[in-house]
Motif scaffolding. Structure first.
Motif, PDB file in Angstrom:
ATOM      1  N   ASN A 289     -24.040 -26.434  -7.524  1.00  0.00           N
ATOM      2  CA  ASN A 289     -24.925 -26.166  -8.659  1.00  0.00           C
ATOM      3  C   ASN A 289     -26.174 -27.032  -8.653  1.00  0.00           C
ATOM      4  OD1 ASN A 289     -23.404 -24.137  -9.848  1.00  0.00           O
ATOM      5  ND2 ASN A 289     -22.141 -25.573 -10.990  1.00  0.00           N
ATOM      6  N   VAL A 290     -26.075 -28.248  -8.104  1.00  0.00           N
ATOM      7  CA  VAL A 290     -27.194 -29.198  -8.179  1.00  0.00           C
ATOM      8  C   VAL A 290     -27.998 -29.221  -6.884  1.00  0.00           C
ATOM      9  CG1 VAL A 290     -27.861 -31.594  -8.566  1.00  0.00           C
ATOM     10  CG2 VAL A 290     -25.998 -30.583  -9.905  1.00  0.00           C
ATOM     11  N   GLY A 291     -27.356 -29.606  -5.789  1.00  0.00           N
ATOM     12  CA  GLY A 291     -28.019 -29.579  -4.489  1.00  0.00           C
ATOM     13  C   GLY A 291     -29.124 -30.597  -4.292  1.00  0.00           C
ATOM     14  N   GLY A 292     -28.877 -31.848  -4.703  1.00  0.00           N
ATOM     15  CA  GLY A 292     -29.890 -32.879  -4.536  1.00  0.00           C
ATOM     16  C   GLY A 292     -29.283 -34.251  -4.343  1.00  0.00           C
ATOM     17  N   VAL A 293     -30.064 -35.165  -3.752  1.00  0.00           N
ATOM     18  CA  VAL A 293     -29.651 -36.556  -3.595  1.00  0.00           C
ATOM     19  C   VAL A 293     -30.523 -37.403  -4.516  1.00  0.00           C
ATOM     20  CG1 VAL A 293     -29.438 -38.510  -2.023  1.00  0.00           C
ATOM     21  CG2 VAL A 293     -28.922 -36.190  -1.208  1.00  0.00           C
ATOM     22  N   TYR A 294     -29.878 -38.225  -5.346  1.00  0.00           N
ATOM     23  CA  TYR A 294     -30.568 -39.027  -6.353  1.00  0.00           C
ATOM     24  C   TYR A 294     -30.451 -40.516  -6.017  1.00  0.00           C
ATOM     25  CZ  TYR A 294     -30.272 -34.724  -9.089  1.00  0.00           C
ATOM     26  OH  TYR A 294     -30.374 -33.422  -9.525  1.00  0.00           O
ATOM     27  N   LYS A 295     -31.571 -41.221  -6.143  1.00  0.00           N
ATOM     28  CA  LYS A 295     -31.557 -42.674  -6.021  1.00  0.00           C
ATOM     29  C   LYS A 295     -31.864 -43.273  -7.394  1.00  0.00           C
ATOM     30  CE  LYS A 295     -33.851 -44.721  -2.674  1.00  0.00           C
ATOM     31  NZ  LYS A 295     -34.974 -45.339  -1.892  1.00  0.00           N
TER      32      LYS A 295
END
Length: 525
Positions: free
Chosen positions: A323-329
């Motif tokens: 559902n999201v498909g991202g990498v967060y810092k």
């Protein structure tokens, strides 16, 4: 707000009216029997956003109005002049201009190339000035014919608080350019009898573009576009009598019309709404939320950073990744830490380290904790300068899904799946391995689910997150039921009979798990 027919026969020139707020304003006028000129770029269907100038025109005609759809890039003087000429030829003149077309990029100075800066300023400020200027001779004729001409810009009050500049200076300059047109033209055209006003929403407005940016979950925190069209209608039917040079807010306008029930405009009545940019009420909402919590600090209400990441860990699963498909810092201060949340690969992961990311968020630890607990709205934090975002803004808005999962996970009995697993791991020993002799695969469902393996067959036993190649027993159940089962609140046999627990594999070994649970609960897990 009910239509009263006062715009019958009027001609409106509405920019950006193929969808969203612009289309809603056009439809509202059409119900009076108005003529509407749609001035927008979308002639062919967008791959992600519904609607073209032609589908909008069909809706306007069905609503009772007449429509002239024109392919217009408001940056082009030739295109705007051509559309105005067509409108005058088709309908005999123009009475109202609604400058709705706008471009947005919520990026800092280094992240905003001049191409993006120019796009926003050419569409927002220049486009508004251009459309108003080209239509002006016809608005003067409208007044001379005894009508009430009006220019209405969908733009905010000119709030000079630095918080509305520092995270997105280029966008604010472009948007405030539209509002400066109101300030200047209102006084310039006062003697001509032409009203010039601005209208802005109190809260985020739900549109297809908003869905594309923030995902389906964002809708419940928004109001419908109809609140803006009703407010615009209330302003336009009064013409110059409603005043000029005003910076109006949608619900304030409607309150003066006697409307008190604003749940009718909510997508999900009762939910907290995202306040829109440029309003002091956004800051006030945050201060009020502190008062409602008895003045507790963010640290008291949010909990430690580590506990928040534990809750996020509970929430990780393949569905969330899909559902999201991202990498967060997350770059945190007080304490100074960097964390990477991977919601792009596998079943997701979280690690205290540095690395590449699609989105980087810089925030104080206490504000981070409060955001993930639900005490601080992320949009408010961003607008107040408490949260700095770099990278993909669409993915940044999708973080709401993770926050919901973490918040629901935090309410799970006895502290969530992660805490329960940690306590189970402490109880595993060689004696328990000799007594049981099985490998259990748990498949936990829900927002904070995932796969876990409890090995009570090999060595001194072990527990890990992930999958086993050859489990003796596989158990599938909701995360909340798993926690209840291992804390003694839910009997595993009852859970199985009620369909809450699905078991595959050796049933004899599955039944042995009840002994394990009893020994753990007797030890006051």
């Amino acid at each position: 707000m009910l239509n009263v027919g006062k715009l019958a026969g009027y001609t409106l020139f509405v920019t950006g009216a193929s969808r969203g707020i612009g289309k809603e304003i056009a439809l509202k006028a059409a119900r009076d029997g108005a003529n509407v000129v749609i001035a927008a770029k979308t002639a062919e269907p967008h791959p992600k956003l519904p609607g073209t100038i032609y589908t909008a025109a069909e809706e306007i005609v069905k609503a009772g109005g007449k429509c002239l759809p024109c392919v217009v890039d408001v940056r082009s003087e030739e295109a705007v002049q051509g559309a105005v000429d067509q409108a005058v030829k088709e309908f005999g003149g123009i009475d109202i201009v609604v400058n709705n077309a706008s471009a947005i990029s919520l990026t800092g100075t280094l992240q905003t190339p001049m191409k993006v800066y120019d796009l926003m300023n050419q569409i927002n400020t220049r486009g508004t000035y251009l459309c108003s200027r080209v239509c002006l001779p016809h608005l003067i004729k409208s007044k001379q014919a005894g009508r009430d001409p009006h220019i209405l810009n969908i733009s905010p009050p000119l709030n000079m608080n630095p918080i509305w500049f520092k995270g997105h200076t280029a966008y604010t300059i472009a948007k405030y350019g539209m509002s400066m047109c109101v300030l200047g033209m209102a006084d310039e055209l006062r003697d001509e009898g032409i009203a010039v006003n601005a209208l802005w929403p109190r809260t985020a407005i739900h549109t297809a573009a908003m869905d594309m940016i923030g995902g389906d979950d964002i809708a419940g925190q928004c109001r419908k576009p109809s609140i803006m069209s009703d407010a615009a209608y209330a302003i336009l039917i009064k013409g110059a009598n409603s005043g000029t040079g005003q910076f109006l807010i949608d619900d304030d306008v409607l309150k003066k019309e006697g409307i008190t029930n604003f749940d009718q405009y909510a997508i999900d009545p009762g939910r907290n709404l995202i306040p829109d940019f440029f309003l002091d009420s956004a800051e006030e909402a945050y201060e009020n939320s502190l008062k409602e919590r008895g003045g507790k600090s963010n640290t008291e209400t949010g909990g430690s950073v580590q506990s928040v990441f534990d809750r996020i860990s509970d929430s990780l699963n393949s569905d969330l990744v899909n559902n999201v498909g991202g990498v967060y810092k997350f770059v945190l201060s007080e304490p100074d830490e960097i964390w990477i949340l991977d919601l792009k690969n596998g079943e997701g992961s979280i690690n205290q380290c540095d690395g590449d990311a699609d989105v980087t968020m810089t925030v104080k630890g206490q504000d981070f904790s409060s955001m993930f607990k639900g005490d601080l709205n992320a949009t408010q934090a961003f607008m107040q300068g408490k949260l700095k975002i770099e990278g993909n803004m669409g993915l940044a808005m999708k973080l709401e899904k993770v926050m919901k999962a973490a918040q629901s996970g935090s309410s799970t009995s006895r502290g969530g799946v992660s805490n329960t697993m940690q306590k189970v791991e402490k109880m595993i020993n060689s004696n328990l391995v000799k007594e049981v002799g099985a490998v259990y695969q748990f498949v936990l469902k829900g927002n904070y689910g995932g796969k876990w393996v409890i090995d009570l067959k090999n060595g001194d036993g072990s527990l890990k997150k992930g999958s086993s190649d050859e489990p003796d027993v596989t158990m599938e159940l909701a995360s909340e039921d798993f926690v209840k089962m291992f804390t003694g609140e839910l009997n595993s046999t009852q859970a199985f009979m009620q369909g809450k627990l699905k078991i595959n594999g050796n049933m004899g070994l599955a039944m042995k798990l009840e002994k394990v649970i009893k020994s753990l609960t007797s030890a006051k897990l």
